[in-house]
Design a protein around this motif. Structure first.
Motif, PDB file in Angstrom:
ATOM      1  N   ILE A  26       0.865  -1.179   0.000  1.00 13.91           N
ATOM      2  CA  ILE A  26       0.000   0.000   0.000  1.00 13.91           C
ATOM      3  C   ILE A  26       0.902   1.229   0.000  1.00 13.91           C
ATOM      4  O   ILE A  26       1.776   1.359   0.862  1.00 13.91           O
ATOM      5  N   HIS A  27       0.684   2.116  -0.959  1.00 10.56           N
ATOM      6  CA  HIS A  27       1.527   3.296  -1.114  1.00 10.56           C
ATOM      7  C   HIS A  27       0.749   4.566  -0.782  1.00 10.56           C
ATOM      8  O   HIS A  27      -0.490   4.583  -0.804  1.00 10.56           O
ATOM      9  N   SER A  28       1.478   5.620  -0.492  1.00 12.91           N
ATOM     10  CA  SER A  28       0.851   6.902  -0.193  1.00 12.91           C
ATOM     11  C   SER A  28       0.152   7.452  -1.426  1.00 12.91           C
ATOM     12  O   SER A  28       0.543   7.177  -2.561  1.00 12.91           O
ATOM     13  N   ASN A  29      -0.930   8.212  -1.180  1.00 14.98           N
ATOM     14  CA  ASN A  29      -1.647   8.929  -2.228  1.00 14.98           C
ATOM     15  C   ASN A  29      -2.303   7.992  -3.243  1.00 14.98           C
ATOM     16  O   ASN A  29      -2.180   8.180  -4.455  1.00 14.98           O
ATOM     17  N   GLU A  30      -3.026   6.968  -2.738  1.00 13.82           N
ATOM     18  CA  GLU A  30      -3.796   6.105  -3.625  1.00 13.82           C
ATOM     19  C   GLU A  30      -5.067   5.636  -2.929  1.00 13.82           C
ATOM     20  O   GLU A  30      -5.147   5.573  -1.707  1.00 13.82           O
ATOM     21  N   PHE A  31      -6.063   5.327  -3.762  1.00 16.24           N
ATOM     22  CA  PHE A  31      -7.369   4.842  -3.312  1.00 16.24           C
ATOM     23  C   PHE A  31      -7.467   3.386  -3.740  1.00 16.24           C
ATOM     24  O   PHE A  31      -7.515   3.080  -4.939  1.00 16.24           O
ATOM     25  N   VAL A 184      -7.812  11.727  -1.266  1.00 16.74           N
ATOM     26  CA  VAL A 184      -6.619  11.253  -1.971  1.00 16.74           C
ATOM     27  C   VAL A 184      -6.106  12.327  -2.932  1.00 16.74           C
ATOM     28  O   VAL A 184      -4.923  12.692  -2.921  1.00 16.74           O
ATOM     29  N   ARG A 185      -6.996  12.840  -3.761  1.00 14.54           N
ATOM     30  CA  ARG A 185      -6.591  13.754  -4.829  1.00 14.54           C
ATOM     31  C   ARG A 185      -6.146  15.110  -4.303  1.00 14.54           C
ATOM     32  O   ARG A 185      -5.108  15.636  -4.720  1.00 14.54           O
ATOM     33  N   LEU A 205     -11.323   4.429  -8.102  1.00 16.60           N
ATOM     34  CA  LEU A 205     -10.180   3.705  -7.565  1.00 16.60           C
ATOM     35  C   LEU A 205      -8.910   3.894  -8.383  1.00 16.60           C
ATOM     36  O   LEU A 205      -8.952   4.129  -9.587  1.00 16.60           O
ATOM     37  N   ASP A 206      -7.782   3.740  -7.684  1.00 14.68           N
ATOM     38  CA  ASP A 206      -6.489   3.615  -8.336  1.00 14.68           C
ATOM     39  C   ASP A 206      -6.108   2.148  -8.511  1.00 14.68           C
ATOM     40  O   ASP A 206      -5.521   1.772  -9.518  1.00 14.68           O
ATOM     41  N   ARG A 207      -6.432   1.339  -7.506  1.00 16.51           N
ATOM     42  CA  ARG A 207      -6.096  -0.080  -7.585  1.00 16.51           C
ATOM     43  C   ARG A 207      -7.170  -0.910  -6.914  1.00 16.51           C
ATOM     44  O   ARG A 207      -7.901  -0.437  -6.059  1.00 16.51           O
ATOM     45  N   LEU A 208      -7.199  -2.177  -7.311  1.00 18.54           N
ATOM     46  CA  LEU A 208      -8.147  -3.140  -6.763  1.00 18.54           C
ATOM     47  C   LEU A 208      -7.382  -4.384  -6.338  1.00 18.54           C
ATOM     48  O   LEU A 208      -6.587  -4.931  -7.108  1.00 18.54           O
TER      49      LEU A 208
END
Length: 239
Positions: A26-31, A184-185, A205-208
């Motif tokens: 899990i990285h910073s600045n992502e949903f 996030v944004r 989302l950015d990732r699933l």
């Protein structure tokens, strides 16, 4: 910046593994959304990432600092919100205010910026009118929203939300997804959320991360994919 990770993690209850070979970052600045069928160890995955459970095998790490070098602040909203019983002593305002102490001493007085943050959180979750109600008097959906309000008042670097839209109608869920996307944004926060409403939230989302069962073993396949192009697609990661 990597905020949390699981590497080759195995975990279970009793002597039966329910999660195997889990590799997640899990990285910073992502949903990020976590999804899968009922019983797919989604809550377990969150608790391992937060350090609330220790893996049988492999490593689970969570950063002690945020990307600015300060202490990493985590806002965790668990699934069993209805466990607040009728004897819970606080009212809604006191409960949401307690989130502000996550960024300072429990002994300090509430400052103007604290009161403003609490009021904004209550407004965003449509719970301002409940501020003088006792927690134990609320419905399950209302309890869910005040827990979200407390997390918003905390203004954490990392939101970890286990089915946070339980008890919300479709319109309320849409507002909530937009709110998290804005965190996030606009604010650089990170959101990790377990959900059963994937089709509704996927555009944000950015990732699933999807948990799937391999043969008759534990849940072991977390497929991480780029969802909507908010970030440059990096392909798929099998874990």
């Amino acid at each position: 910046m990597r905020l949390a990770s699981l590497r080759d993690v195995m975990f279970g209850y009793g002597d039966v593994p329910c999660l195997e070979e889990a590799n997640v970052e899990i990285h910073s600045n992502e949903f990020v959304a976590v999804t899968g069928p009922n019983g797919a160890a989604k809550t377990t995955l969150l608790k391992l990432a937060l350090g609330l459970l220790q893996p049988w095998r492999g490593t689970a790490e969570i950063s002690s600092t945020n990307r600015e070098g300060g202490k990493l602040v985590v806002g965790y909203v668990p699934q069993q919100i209805a466990s607040f019983n009728s004897g819970f002593p606080s009212n809604v305002l006191e409960f949401v205010q307690s989130g502000r102490y996550g960024r300072g001493s429990w002994l300090r007085r509430m400052r103007k910026n604290d009161r403003e943050a609490v009021e904004k959180a209550l407004l965003l979750t449509d719970t301002l009118h409940l501020r003088n109600r006792k927690i134990g008097e609320l419905s399950g959906g209302q309890k869910q929203r005040i827990c979200l309000a407390r997390a918003l008042a905390l203004s954490p670097d990392l939101y970890v939300l286990d089915e946070p839209t339980t008890g919300m109608d479709k319109e309320s869920r849409a507002r909530f997804y937009e709110l998290m996307r804005n965190e996030v944004r606009e604010k650089g926060k990170t959101v990790v959320m377990v959900t059963h409403h994937l089709s509704e939230v996927e555009p944000e989302l950015d990732r699933l991360i999807t948990l799937e069962r391999k043969e008759e073993s534990g849940w072991r396949c977390c497929t991480t994919t780029s969802c909507s192009g908010h970030f440059v697609p990096a392909g798929s990661l099998r874990c």
